[in-house]
Design a protein around this motif. Structure first.
Motif, PDB file in Angstrom:
ATOM      1  N   SER A 342      -4.758  -7.766  -5.430  1.00 53.23           N
ATOM      2  CA  SER A 342      -4.628  -7.849  -3.971  1.00 53.23           C
ATOM      3  C   SER A 342      -3.405  -7.073  -3.480  1.00 53.23           C
ATOM      4  N   LEU A 343      -2.315  -7.128  -4.237  1.00 57.69           N
ATOM      5  CA  LEU A 343      -1.123  -6.354  -3.865  1.00 57.69           C
ATOM      6  C   LEU A 343      -1.407  -4.851  -3.917  1.00 57.69           C
ATOM      7  N   ILE A 344      -2.155  -4.418  -4.923  1.00 54.65           N
ATOM      8  CA  ILE A 344      -2.509  -2.991  -5.025  1.00 54.65           C
ATOM      9  C   ILE A 344      -3.430  -2.593  -3.876  1.00 54.65           C
ATOM     10  N   VAL A 345      -4.362  -3.469  -3.525  1.00 55.57           N
ATOM     11  CA  VAL A 345      -5.252  -3.200  -2.389  1.00 55.57           C
ATOM     12  C   VAL A 345      -4.445  -3.077  -1.099  1.00 55.57           C
ATOM     13  N   ALA A 346      -3.470  -3.965  -0.920  1.00 56.27           N
ATOM     14  CA  ALA A 346      -2.608  -3.892   0.266  1.00 56.27           C
ATOM     15  C   ALA A 346      -1.869  -2.557   0.322  1.00 56.27           C
ATOM     16  N   LEU A 347      -1.387  -2.105  -0.830  1.00 57.70           N
ATOM     17  CA  LEU A 347      -0.686  -0.815  -0.884  1.00 57.70           C
ATOM     18  C   LEU A 347      -1.644   0.324  -0.524  1.00 57.70           C
ATOM     19  N   ALA A 348      -2.877   0.245  -0.996  1.00 55.51           N
ATOM     20  CA  ALA A 348      -3.870   1.285  -0.695  1.00 55.51           C
ATOM     21  C   ALA A 348      -4.181   1.338   0.798  1.00 55.51           C
ATOM     22  N   PHE A 349      -4.361   0.183   1.416  1.00 52.11           N
ATOM     23  CA  PHE A 349      -4.680   0.150   2.843  1.00 52.11           C
ATOM     24  C   PHE A 349      -3.497   0.648   3.681  1.00 52.11           C
ATOM     25  N   ALA A 350      -2.291   0.200   3.320  1.00 50.70           N
ATOM     26  CA  ALA A 350      -1.109   0.676   4.048  1.00 50.70           C
ATOM     27  C   ALA A 350      -0.965   2.188   3.883  1.00 50.70           C
ATOM     28  N   PRO A 367      -6.509   9.693  -3.287  1.00 48.45           N
ATOM     29  CA  PRO A 367      -5.586   8.859  -4.078  1.00 48.45           C
ATOM     30  C   PRO A 367      -5.545   7.406  -3.609  1.00 48.45           C
ATOM     31  N   CYS A 368      -5.620   7.189  -2.282  1.00 49.52           N
ATOM     32  CA  CYS A 368      -5.622   5.805  -1.775  1.00 49.52           C
ATOM     33  C   CYS A 368      -6.909   5.080  -2.155  1.00 49.52           C
ATOM     34  N   ILE A 369      -8.034   5.791  -2.135  1.00 55.06           N
ATOM     35  CA  ILE A 369      -9.302   5.177  -2.529  1.00 55.06           C
ATOM     36  C   ILE A 369      -9.281   4.845  -4.025  1.00 55.06           C
ATOM     37  N   GLY A 370      -8.673   5.723  -4.825  1.00 52.28           N
ATOM     38  CA  GLY A 370      -8.518   5.425  -6.249  1.00 52.28           C
ATOM     39  C   GLY A 370      -7.677   4.180  -6.465  1.00 52.28           C
ATOM     40  N   LEU A 371      -6.611   4.044  -5.679  1.00 54.69           N
ATOM     41  CA  LEU A 371      -5.754   2.855  -5.752  1.00 54.69           C
ATOM     42  C   LEU A 371      -6.539   1.618  -5.333  1.00 54.69           C
ATOM     43  N   LEU A 372      -7.388   1.756  -4.323  1.00 47.85           N
ATOM     44  CA  LEU A 372      -8.234   0.647  -3.885  1.00 47.85           C
ATOM     45  C   LEU A 372      -9.180   0.226  -5.006  1.00 47.85           C
ATOM     46  N   GLY A 373      -9.781   1.207  -5.706  1.00 46.16           N
ATOM     47  CA  GLY A 373     -10.661   0.886  -6.826  1.00 46.16           C
ATOM     48  C   GLY A 373      -9.933   0.138  -7.928  1.00 46.16           C
ATOM     49  N   LEU A 374      -8.695   0.549  -8.198  1.00 45.95           N
ATOM     50  CA  LEU A 374      -7.884  -0.131  -9.207  1.00 45.95           C
ATOM     51  C   LEU A 374      -7.637  -1.585  -8.803  1.00 45.95           C
ATOM     52  N   GLY A 375      -7.263  -1.799  -7.545  1.00 50.24           N
ATOM     53  CA  GLY A 375      -6.992  -3.159  -7.087  1.00 50.24           C
ATOM     54  C   GLY A 375      -8.228  -4.034  -7.110  1.00 50.24           C
ATOM     55  N   VAL A 466      -6.104  -0.594  12.064  1.00 45.02           N
ATOM     56  CA  VAL A 466      -6.998  -1.293  11.134  1.00 45.02           C
ATOM     57  C   VAL A 466      -6.361  -1.378   9.753  1.00 45.02           C
ATOM     58  N   CYS A 467      -5.770  -0.273   9.308  1.00 45.48           N
ATOM     59  CA  CYS A 467      -5.166  -0.228   7.974  1.00 45.48           C
ATOM     60  C   CYS A 467      -4.042  -1.243   7.817  1.00 45.48           C
ATOM     61  N   TYR A 468      -3.177  -1.342   8.799  1.00 44.70           N
ATOM     62  CA  TYR A 468      -2.025  -2.241   8.671  1.00 44.70           C
ATOM     63  C   TYR A 468      -2.446  -3.702   8.773  1.00 44.70           C
ATOM     64  N   ILE A 469      -3.444  -3.993   9.607  1.00 43.15           N
ATOM     65  CA  ILE A 469      -3.955  -5.365   9.684  1.00 43.15           C
ATOM     66  C   ILE A 469      -4.588  -5.763   8.357  1.00 43.15           C
ATOM     67  N   THR A 470      -5.390  -4.883   7.794  1.00 41.49           N
ATOM     68  CA  THR A 470      -6.066  -5.203   6.537  1.00 41.49           C
ATOM     69  C   THR A 470      -5.074  -5.271   5.368  1.00 41.49           C
ATOM     70  N   ALA A 471      -4.026  -4.461   5.418  1.00 35.11           N
ATOM     71  CA  ALA A 471      -2.986  -4.555   4.390  1.00 35.11           C
ATOM     72  C   ALA A 471      -2.314  -5.923   4.443  1.00 35.11           C
ATOM     73  N   GLY A 472      -2.047  -6.405   5.664  1.00 30.46           N
ATOM     74  CA  GLY A 472      -1.440  -7.727   5.804  1.00 30.46           C
ATOM     75  C   GLY A 472      -2.337  -8.832   5.269  1.00 30.46           C
ATOM     76  N   LEU A 473      -3.630  -8.738   5.534  1.00 28.98           N
ATOM     77  CA  LEU A 473      -4.565  -9.737   5.022  1.00 28.98           C
ATOM     78  C   LEU A 473      -4.667  -9.699   3.505  1.00 28.98           C
ATOM     79  N   SER A 474      -4.535  -8.519   2.923  1.00 26.92           N
ATOM     80  CA  SER A 474      -4.557  -8.401   1.461  1.00 26.92           C
ATOM     81  C   SER A 474      -3.330  -9.079   0.854  1.00 26.92           C
ATOM     82  N   LEU A 475      -2.196  -8.999   1.541  1.00 25.91           N
ATOM     83  CA  LEU A 475      -0.995  -9.716   1.084  1.00 25.91           C
ATOM     84  C   LEU A 475      -1.219 -11.225   1.150  1.00 25.91           C
ATOM     85  N   VAL A 476      -1.908 -11.681   2.185  1.00 25.68           N
ATOM     86  CA  VAL A 476      -2.248 -13.102   2.280  1.00 25.68           C
ATOM     87  C   VAL A 476      -3.118 -13.513   1.092  1.00 25.68           C
TER      88      VAL A 476
END
Length: 502
Positions: A342-350, A367-375, A466-476
């Motif tokens: 979830s932390l990696i997903v948050a980083l990808a969205f941000a 690169p961000c989509i690759g990070l999302l896949g990893l998370g 959208v990206c910053y809101i979703t990054a925050g939710l991923s941190l949650v």
């Protein structure tokens, strides 16, 4: 055609039919976001109407999925599964020939109702056809085929849209006809009906309350498409009515003798935590996957083929990591892995929000989509483990169904809620060009250089929101996973309310 569904001669036909039916759902689900810009251009659909194209499907799928699974047991898996395919294929044909956004939305709603029966039926009919010692291999074949269609679908769809033009979005739905007819032929002519469970009760009232509650909330947040952002009075009235119905649904499920949503499961903190983080994380994922293709195609001018290729790392990395993360979850517990993922997903969205003004697909988005896949690769299998191990053995089937329904409700709410935010930020970003007929996610011809710059900047700002809101939710999600789910080894801590060894 007198072979029983469990007969060895019937099993391979059951498996192929399940794969074909699942492929329809996975192709539609993965390609629709890439096709939305073409649908808007071809039908002249507003942003809100585009949201309903997605949400009309998700609304009935999420609200009726648990009822659909129970209907298979009550009336026979083969019969109900086949009827789901018929509804899905019939609605797909209407989608393919839709002359207006309204017709498309209604057809998508019927398609979602069919999918509510078809999706849970795919795995259930495999599980019933194969004995326990062969079931794992059959489900593995089904999962591999599903992953392949999820990965290949957007690529094929993206290249078709690029090569044939905006009208070719209709082919995304038309392809369901040969797939569905093939599945039906196998079921009807090669597999005999299974025996239904006559005493099984269906929670029809619960399904109606859940559907109306979600419908009212989605309508309150999205509107009817005539305005980019519905008035506050409209939102409050319809969402308020939806929340009242949601409370009525909970009260009914609490008192029902045969609830489709057993509330007793939520007394377990691990189960509640797993579903809470599922809602937050899949809300975030659905929001990004709906608005990113629209931003890239309609906002930046990229082709659907380019967008489909840029999303490819997500499916590949997720599929490759899932088997490993499942084993790691057995060793470390699902908590640490889901937290890290979830932390990696948050980083990808941000990261997607930060790089939006660069408009660079290969050096920034990929690169961000690759990070999302990893998370997500660290989340998906451990999340299934967390859900299954948080309940008693007899409740694993319904627990899995609840978790799947929660993920789809999250997607429904995400598209509805984030659409209003996107429209608001976009309109404010237009500045002096706000009076012009410029819409988020759609190319506009005849603009001056300054007006085009304002349009592009407003698009980037709306997507970044959208990206910053979703990054925050991923941190949650990460916090909920760490606090509520099982941790082993170096991170050892039993989940609160664990039922003990399974």
């Amino acid at each position: 055609m007198d072979q029983d569904i469990t007969a060895p001669q019937s099993r391979r036909f059951v498996l192929v039919a399940a794969i074909l039916a699942s492929s329809m759902g996975f192709i539609d689900g993965s390609v629709i976001a890439i096709a939305i810009p073409a649908i808007r251009a071809d039908l002249g659909a507003t942003l809100a109407e585009a949201q309903w194209v997605s949400n009309g499907y998700l609304l009935f799928l999420s609200a009726l999925m648990l009822l659909g699974g129970a209907a298979g047991d009550r009336f026979g898996l083969r019969t109900v599964f086949g009827l789901g395919i018929v509804a899905f294929v019939g609605a797909s044909i209407v989608c393919a020939v839709s002359p207006t956004p309204l017709v498309l939305v209604v057809a998508r709603a019927i398609q979602g109702s069919g999918a509510a029966v078809m999706v849970p039926g795919s795995l259930a009919i495999i599980a019933k056809a194969y004995p326990r010692e062969e079931r794992g291999r059959a489900i593995g074949i089904w999962a591999a085929a599903s992953s392949l269609t999820s990965i290949a679908g957007p690529i094929i769809g993206g290249f078709l849209l690029t090569a044939l033009g905006d009208w070719s979005w209709r082919l995304v739905f038309a392809v369901n006809l040969p797939l569905g007819m093939s599945a039906l032929a196998l079921l009807w002519f090669k597999v005999a009906p299974d025996r239904p469970e006559e005493g099984r009760r269906l929670d029809v009232i619960g399904a109606v309350l859940a559907t109306l509650a979600l419908m009212f909330i989605a309508y309150g947040l999205t509107g009817d498409g005539s305005e980019s952002v519905p008035p506050l009075s409209h939102t409050m009235a319809w969402c308020g009515a939806g929340l009242v119905l949601a409370v009525a649904f909970v009260l009914w499920e609490w008192r029902s003798n045969a609830p489709m949503l057993p509330l007793r499961l939520f007394a377990n903190v691990g189960f509640s935590g797993a579903n809470g983080l599922t809602f937050a994380l899949y809300f975030a994922l659905a929001g990004i996957m709906f608005f990113l293709p629209m931003t890239m195609i309609g906002g930046w001018g990229e082709t659907p083929a380019t967008v489909s290729l840029s999303l490819l790392p997500l499916g590949i990395i997720l599929t490759a990591l899932s088997s490993f993360s499942g084993k790691w979850a057995d060793q470390l517990g699902p908590g640490p892995l889901i937290t890290a993922g979830s932390l990696i997903v948050a980083l990808a969205f941000a990261g997607l929000g930060v790089i939006a003004p660069l408009h660079s697909v290969w050096l920034a988005v990929v690169p961000c989509i690759g990070l999302l896949g990893l998370g997500m690769g660290l989340v998906v299998s451990p999340l299934s483990t967390a859900v299954m191990t948080s309940v008693e053995d007899g409740d694993t089937g319904v627990a899995s169904g609840v978790n799947n329904a929660v993920a789809r409700v999250a997607g429904l709410v995400a598209v509805a809620m984030l659409g209003a935010i996107v429209a608001t930020v976009f309109e404010r970003g237009l500045g002096e060009a706000a009076e012009l007929p410029i819409f988020f996610g759609m190319r506009t011809d005849g603009l001056t250089e300054g007006q085009e710059a304002l349009r592009m900047g407003a698009t980037d700002a709306a997507f970044a929101a959208v990206c910053y809101i979703t990054a925050g939710l991923s941190l949650v999600s990460a916090a909920v996973a760490w606090l509520t789910l099982e941790r082993k080894g170096l991170f050892a801590r039993e989940p609160i309310g664990s039922p003990g060894p399974q």
